[in-house]
Design an enzyme around this catalytic site. Sequence first.
Site, mmCIF file in Angstrom:
data_model
loop_
_atom_site.group_PDB
_atom_site.id
_atom_site.type_symbol
_atom_site.label_atom_id
_atom_site.label_comp_id
_atom_site.label_asym_id
_atom_site.label_seq_id
_atom_site.Cartn_x
_atom_site.Cartn_y
_atom_site.Cartn_z
ATOM 1 C CB ALA A 49 37.424 46.039 42.861
ATOM 2 C CD GLN A 197 47.172 45.024 35.884
ATOM 3 O OE1 GLN A 197 48.225 44.399 35.797
ATOM 4 N NE2 GLN A 197 46.006 44.436 35.700
ATOM 5 C CG ASP A 238 39.827 42.567 42.043
ATOM 6 O OD1 ASP A 238 41.037 42.585 42.350
ATOM 7 O OD2 ASP A 238 39.342 43.304 41.175
HETATM 8 O O1 MRU Z 1 42.708 43.286 36.579
HETATM 9 P P1 MRU Z 1 42.655 44.566 37.348
HETATM 10 O O2 MRU Z 1 43.708 45.541 36.956
HETATM 11 O O3 MRU Z 1 41.264 45.160 37.348
HETATM 12 O O4 MRU Z 1 42.968 44.135 38.842
HETATM 13 C C1 MRU Z 1 42.967 45.086 39.857
HETATM 14 C C2 MRU Z 1 43.360 44.532 41.160
HETATM 15 O O5 MRU Z 1 43.629 43.362 41.310
HETATM 16 C C3 MRU Z 1 43.342 45.461 42.339
HETATM 17 O O6 MRU Z 1 44.286 45.072 43.281
HETATM 18 C C4 MRU Z 1 41.937 45.428 42.976
HETATM 19 O O7 MRU Z 1 40.948 45.748 42.049
HETATM 20 C C5 MRU Z 1 41.794 46.284 44.152
HETATM 21 S S1 MRU Z 1 42.242 47.930 43.824
HETATM 22 C C6 MRU Z 1 41.303 49.070 44.274
#
Ligand code: MRU
Length: 345
Positions: A49, A197, A238
């Site tokens: 995010a 991830q 997010d």
């Molecule tokens: O789909 P992504 O990889 O963008 O998802 C990221 C996440 O779900 C993280 O946990 C979220 O952005 C918070 S991290 C700073």
Amino acid sequence: MAEIKTIEFKDNILYLIDQRKLPRDYEIFECKDFRDVDFAIHDMVVRGAPAIGATAAYGVVLAAKEFLGLEKPRFFEEMEKALEKLNQSRPTAVNLMWAIGKMRTLIEENKELETREIYEKIKEEADNIYNEDIETNKTMAKHGNEIIKQGDNILTHCNTGALATVAYGTALGVIREAHYTGKDIFVYADETRPRLQGGKLTAWELVQEGIPGKLIADSVAATLIRDGKVDLILTGADRVANNGDSANKIGTFMLSVVAKAYDVPFYIVAPTTTIDFEMESGDGIKIEERSSEELTHIDGIRTAPEGMEVYNPAFDVTPHENITGIITEKGIVRPPYKENIRKLK
Ligand code: MRU
């Protein structure tokens, strides 16, 4: 401390670590205009995010640079189209809409200036968003570190580190801080299907930093929690609604349910830029659905049979009653969330 430059803006080019390629290859993806930035966010060259928010801000800088030679009415028209395009590059992380909203307001408030001056203001604002994210994460990490005890086993989901932010990270930022302050912690990193991830990015960051931990399949988490092997869970978010409901990577909700069943503290670590003060509860949060290929293929090789349909939501919502606390740069927010989140505004 290993330095990871997730995002770098130099001479009107935005350089991003290509997170689609890690950990096998370390490549830099160059964005020369806002369309490249839109692609990079949508295709997850950059993700997480706060990283998405800062990237989008530089997308607006690139648009302003491209259009500054136009007559003012055309400049504003083209800028609005670019803002809208970037705003829609991914739907769930509110940091994106927050950054675009800030830029839109800035343009509105400076309509009288010359286009070059507006460009300069936009660039300054993007740099502020970038620098503030680093400071915010470090402050948040210090608050979070207060709840970490010597020798804690911490479970985390997805990637919330330097790669998901401008630097340091959110949940992984707290983990970094605990490690740097000698707390002898141990991390269980969920692999985080389907895009891995955790397996690819969090594992990469943990190895770079020398933080002790183990990579686990997502389905192992419940057993570890039941067996008393996890002292606390830290994840990012997010989008956090006013009542504390928090959208995060798919699988977070399930973790929170198990954590509650076995009385393990479950914390969200998120800057206030991830709070959507317009959103009453998690029911209104738009959940992104991603391509079926993320499930039918692994690294480009088909693993599911042709003709099989797929349901692939990228996020889920953890209800506030499953959350022990939300760690922000302004301190740790605890229930009642409705009342306490309002104070952060
Ligand atoms: O789909 P992504 O990889 O963008 O998802 C990221 C996440 O779900 C993280 O946990 C979220 O952005 C918070 S991290 C700073």
